[in-house]
Design a protein around this motif. Structure first.
Motif, PDB file in Angstrom:
ATOM      1  N   VAL A  41       0.751  26.967 -35.230  1.00 18.15           N
ATOM      2  CA  VAL A  41       1.318  26.036 -34.269  1.00 18.15           C
ATOM      3  C   VAL A  41       1.264  26.616 -32.852  1.00 18.15           C
ATOM      4  O   VAL A  41       1.475  25.904 -31.873  1.00 18.15           O
ATOM      5  CB  VAL A  41       2.775  25.680 -34.661  1.00 18.15           C
ATOM      6  N   TYR A 210       2.464  30.885 -37.363  1.00 16.37           N
ATOM      7  CA  TYR A 210       2.284  29.840 -38.383  1.00 16.37           C
ATOM      8  C   TYR A 210       3.570  29.029 -38.545  1.00 16.37           C
ATOM      9  O   TYR A 210       4.679  29.559 -38.385  1.00 16.37           O
ATOM     10  CB  TYR A 210       1.865  30.460 -39.716  1.00 16.37           C
ATOM     11  N   PRO A 211       3.447  27.747 -38.864  1.00 11.19           N
ATOM     12  CA  PRO A 211       4.613  26.848 -38.904  1.00 11.19           C
ATOM     13  C   PRO A 211       5.717  27.274 -39.862  1.00 11.19           C
ATOM     14  O   PRO A 211       6.882  26.952 -39.639  1.00 11.19           O
ATOM     15  CB  PRO A 211       4.012  25.505 -39.332  1.00 11.19           C
ATOM     16  N   ASN A 212       5.368  27.978 -40.955  1.00 15.24           N
ATOM     17  CA  ASN A 212       6.391  28.342 -41.941  1.00 15.24           C
ATOM     18  C   ASN A 212       7.023  29.702 -41.665  1.00 15.24           C
ATOM     19  O   ASN A 212       7.849  30.175 -42.456  1.00 15.24           O
ATOM     20  CB  ASN A 212       5.791  28.332 -43.355  1.00 15.24           C
ATOM     21  N   THR A 216       8.671  32.282 -35.874  1.00 13.00           N
ATOM     22  CA  THR A 216       7.959  31.303 -35.055  1.00 13.00           C
ATOM     23  C   THR A 216       8.833  30.071 -34.820  1.00 13.00           C
ATOM     24  O   THR A 216       8.927  29.555 -33.694  1.00 13.00           O
ATOM     25  CB  THR A 216       6.637  30.889 -35.737  1.00 13.00           C
ATOM     26  N   LYS A 217       9.487  29.589 -35.882  1.00 12.47           N
ATOM     27  CA  LYS A 217      10.370  28.426 -35.736  1.00 12.47           C
ATOM     28  C   LYS A 217      11.509  28.723 -34.771  1.00 12.47           C
ATOM     29  O   LYS A 217      11.876  27.878 -33.944  1.00 12.47           O
ATOM     30  CB  LYS A 217      10.931  28.025 -37.105  1.00 12.47           C
ATOM     31  N   LEU A 220      10.232  28.584 -31.225  1.00  9.86           N
ATOM     32  CA  LEU A 220      10.018  27.210 -30.783  1.00  9.86           C
ATOM     33  C   LEU A 220      11.336  26.546 -30.390  1.00  9.86           C
ATOM     34  O   LEU A 220      11.422  25.866 -29.358  1.00  9.86           O
ATOM     35  CB  LEU A 220       9.349  26.403 -31.898  1.00  9.86           C
ATOM     36  N   VAL A 234       1.983  26.124 -27.104  1.00 12.49           N
ATOM     37  CA  VAL A 234       2.371  25.431 -28.334  1.00 12.49           C
ATOM     38  C   VAL A 234       1.479  24.210 -28.575  1.00 12.49           C
ATOM     39  O   VAL A 234       1.197  23.442 -27.654  1.00 12.49           O
ATOM     40  CB  VAL A 234       3.845  24.984 -28.260  1.00 12.49           C
ATOM     41  N   TRP A 238       1.576  19.467 -33.737  1.00 13.01           N
ATOM     42  CA  TRP A 238       1.931  19.955 -35.081  1.00 13.01           C
ATOM     43  C   TRP A 238       3.295  19.397 -35.484  1.00 13.01           C
ATOM     44  O   TRP A 238       4.214  19.295 -34.667  1.00 13.01           O
ATOM     45  CB  TRP A 238       1.962  21.474 -35.081  1.00 13.01           C
ATOM     46  N   ARG A 239       3.456  19.064 -36.754  1.00 18.48           N
ATOM     47  CA  ARG A 239       4.694  18.458 -37.253  1.00 18.48           C
ATOM     48  C   ARG A 239       5.904  19.335 -36.972  1.00 18.48           C
ATOM     49  O   ARG A 239       6.976  18.835 -36.620  1.00 18.48           O
ATOM     50  CB  ARG A 239       4.548  18.217 -38.761  1.00 18.48           C
ATOM     51  N   THR A 240       5.741  20.647 -37.117  1.00 17.25           N
ATOM     52  CA  THR A 240       6.860  21.566 -36.863  1.00 17.25           C
ATOM     53  C   THR A 240       7.371  21.418 -35.439  1.00 17.25           C
ATOM     54  O   THR A 240       8.584  21.335 -35.200  1.00 17.25           O
ATOM     55  CB  THR A 240       6.416  23.028 -37.097  1.00 17.25           C
ATOM     56  N   ALA A 241       6.459  21.378 -34.472  1.00 11.69           N
ATOM     57  CA  ALA A 241       6.849  21.239 -33.069  1.00 11.69           C
ATOM     58  C   ALA A 241       7.452  19.863 -32.809  1.00 11.69           C
ATOM     59  O   ALA A 241       8.452  19.741 -32.078  1.00 11.69           O
ATOM     60  CB  ALA A 241       5.641  21.472 -32.168  1.00 11.69           C
TER      61      ALA A 241
END
Length: 299
Positions: A41, A210-212, A216-217, A220, A234, A238-241
């Motif tokens: 992401v 990486y999103p998982n 990183t989360k 963000l 960023v 991406w779904r996470t963002a």
């Protein structure tokens, strides 16, 4: 590898290449294609080609190139330096910024990651041909269905033997070499990223990207701006963002709304509805309302 050109503009794409070895203009060459950074992401995606004469393929194998994912960062850098020191290996890169990736995916006309990947790979092969490399064989690590991808490339390059395979970076040394070029370039781009948002050095501890990845989360969530979203580092498509932005975004009244009562408050994320979501009815712009203009229903 000099990424200074990328450092000047984080919003688009950047192409870098080595000089073409003289032998690659004279002798038939094999060319490999691979990428690095498709899933994260954070940061750019880098596509790379690497090529050498068919007669020197054994010499390339002797360098002990391998799938970049199986190598330590120091090993990748050492192997890239070895390839740079030869007189028979050439390479080229396309560095695609997070902004380019996201705006492509969220544009009015959708341009998905697979299509962007296919077009970038095609562009790099064509670039090698323009540079005078005598390419006769191409090996590609697949994106999507290998049969469809191979047929598309074969149609674009009818005079070249094209092979597209899953895990090609572990099967063909020339693709392994391309994967090393791509990964070294992405690592450098991430390390040397110029944050126009003026983040402090301590703010760049974002984990794997990486999103998982929990780190990183957390990064963000810490660096989302309620109105303007994320730093350019960023991939906001991406779904996470998007999930984080939906939770943190402020309600905004837009100036071009016909009236506050008619439009009401809405979040900036309302402009990024996914396909299949219920579309928000759009009112006419103030320009048309003030002039009494309406959409034509028939001609």
């Amino acid at each position: 590898m000099d990424l200074s050109e990328l450092e000047r503009d984080n919003t688009g794409r950047c192409r870098l290449s080595s000089p073409v070895p003289a032998v690659c203009r004279k002798e038939p060459c094999v060319l490999g294609v691979d990428e690095a950074g498709r899933g994260p992401v954070l940061g750019p995606m880098v596509y790379a080609i690497c090529y050498c004469p068919l007669s020197r393929l054994a010499d390339l194998e002797a360098l002990k190139v391998a799938d970049s994912k199986t190598l330590l960062e120091s090993e990748r850098e050492r192997l890239f330096a070895k390839m740079e020191d030869t007189d028979f290996v050439g390479w080229a890169l396309d560095v695609l910024s997070p902004n380019l990736i996201s705006t492509s995916m969220l544009g009015r006309v959708k341009y998905n990651l697979n299509s962007l990947s296919h077009d970038t790979a095609t562009g790099l092969i064509q670039y090698a041909l323009y540079q005078g490399v005598n390419v006769t064989q191409v090996f590609v690590d697949t994106v999507g269905m290998p049969e469809t991808y191979q047929a598309r490339l074969q149609q674009s390059f009818p005079g070249i033997e094209v092979t597209v395979k899953a895990k090609a970076d572990a099967l063909y040394p020339v693709v392994s070499a391309a994967s090393i070029c791509a990964k070294v370039a992405r690592d450098q781009a991430v390390k040397k990223w110029q944050f126009v948002e003026k983040l402090q050095d301590s703010d760049t501890d974002y984990g794997s990207g990486y999103p998982n990845d929990p780190k990183t989360k957390a990064w963000l969530k810490e660096h989302v701006e309620p109105v303007f979203g994320f730093p350019q580092f960023v991939r906001f498509s991406w779904r996470t963002a998007q999930t984080i932005l939906e939770k943190e975004a402020e309600d905004v009244i837009w100036e071009d709304s016909a009236s506050k009562d008619q439009e009401g408050l809405r979040k900036i994320t309302s402009y990024f509805l996914n396909e299949g979501s219920q579309a928000r009815p759009r009112s006419s712009h103030r320009y048309f309302l003030e002039r009494g203009l309406e959409s034509a229903t028939s001609l």
